[in-house]
Design a protein around this motif. Structure first.
Motif, short mmCIF file in Angstrom:
data_model
loop_
_atom_site.label_atom_id
_atom_site.label_comp_id
_atom_site.label_asym_id
_atom_site.label_seq_id
_atom_site.Cartn_x
_atom_site.Cartn_y
_atom_site.Cartn_z
N VAL A 1 0.84 -1.18 0.00
CA VAL A 1 0.00 0.00 0.00
C VAL A 1 0.88 1.24 0.00
CG1 VAL A 1 -0.19 0.03 2.53
CG2 VAL A 1 -1.94 1.16 1.14
N GLN A 2 0.44 2.27 -0.72
CA GLN A 2 1.13 3.57 -0.70
C GLN A 2 0.19 4.60 -0.10
OE1 GLN A 2 2.64 4.52 -4.58
NE2 GLN A 2 4.29 3.02 -4.43
N LEU A 3 0.76 5.56 0.59
CA LEU A 3 -0.03 6.55 1.31
C LEU A 3 0.25 7.96 0.80
CD1 LEU A 3 0.54 5.28 4.95
CD2 LEU A 3 -1.16 4.53 3.29
N GLN A 4 -0.77 8.77 0.82
CA GLN A 4 -0.59 10.18 0.49
C GLN A 4 -1.39 11.02 1.47
OE1 GLN A 4 -1.27 11.21 -3.59
NE2 GLN A 4 -0.81 13.36 -3.29
N ALA A 5 -0.68 11.88 2.18
CA ALA A 5 -1.30 12.79 3.14
C ALA A 5 -1.58 14.13 2.48
CB ALA A 5 -0.40 12.97 4.35
N SER A 6 -2.67 14.75 2.88
CA SER A 6 -3.03 16.05 2.34
C SER A 6 -3.87 16.81 3.37
CB SER A 6 -3.81 15.90 1.04
OG SER A 6 -5.01 15.18 1.26
N GLY A 7 -4.10 18.08 3.09
CA GLY A 7 -4.98 18.86 3.93
C GLY A 7 -4.29 19.88 4.82
N GLY A 8 -2.98 19.88 4.81
CA GLY A 8 -2.26 20.85 5.62
C GLY A 8 -2.42 22.26 5.09
#
Length: 124
Positions: A1-8
């Motif tokens: 699985v690969q993850l991508q964070a956002s929303g900062g």
């Protein structure tokens, strides 16, 4: 699985933000997902985690009562709702997936897949 964070982003003290962690090339369903943060010149620290079942959550004392971690299996995403933000919450926030043993949910070593980080800046 690969993850991508956002929303900062940039927010004033007392404000709110919601961070998102999206999974690709796999699913979150068999992993615990945690949020960590790292401020300049500081070590990475645990913020919150949600168990793979979605029924248990844990928080660092510094964010308890202000942050809420949740997961939406239908969207293959995990969220960190942050309220009453303080300047000391300023950091790059990372989501991570893993299968931590028992009570070691706050150890970064227990998570083997990390997103790229999203910067949160809280101004006073």
């Amino acid at each position: 699985v690969q993850l991508q964070a956002s929303g900062g982003g940039l927010v004033q003290e007392g404000g709110s933000l919601r961070l998102s962690c999206a999974a690709s090339e796999g699913t979150f369903s068999s992993y615990d997902v945690a949020w960590f943060r790292q401020a300049p010149r500081n070590e990475r620290e645990f913020v919150a985690t949600i168990r793979r079942s979605g029924s248990r959550t844990y928080y660092a004392d510094s964010v308890k009562g202000r942050f809420t971690v949740s997961r939406d299996s239908s969207k293959n995403a995990v969220y960190l709702q942050m309220t009453s933000l303080k300047p000391e919450d300023t950091a790059t926030y990372y989501c991570a997936a893993g299968r931590p043993i028992y009570s070691a949910y706050d150890s970064s070593a227990m998570y083997n897949t990390w997103g790229q980080g999203t910067l949160v800046t809280v101004s006073s």
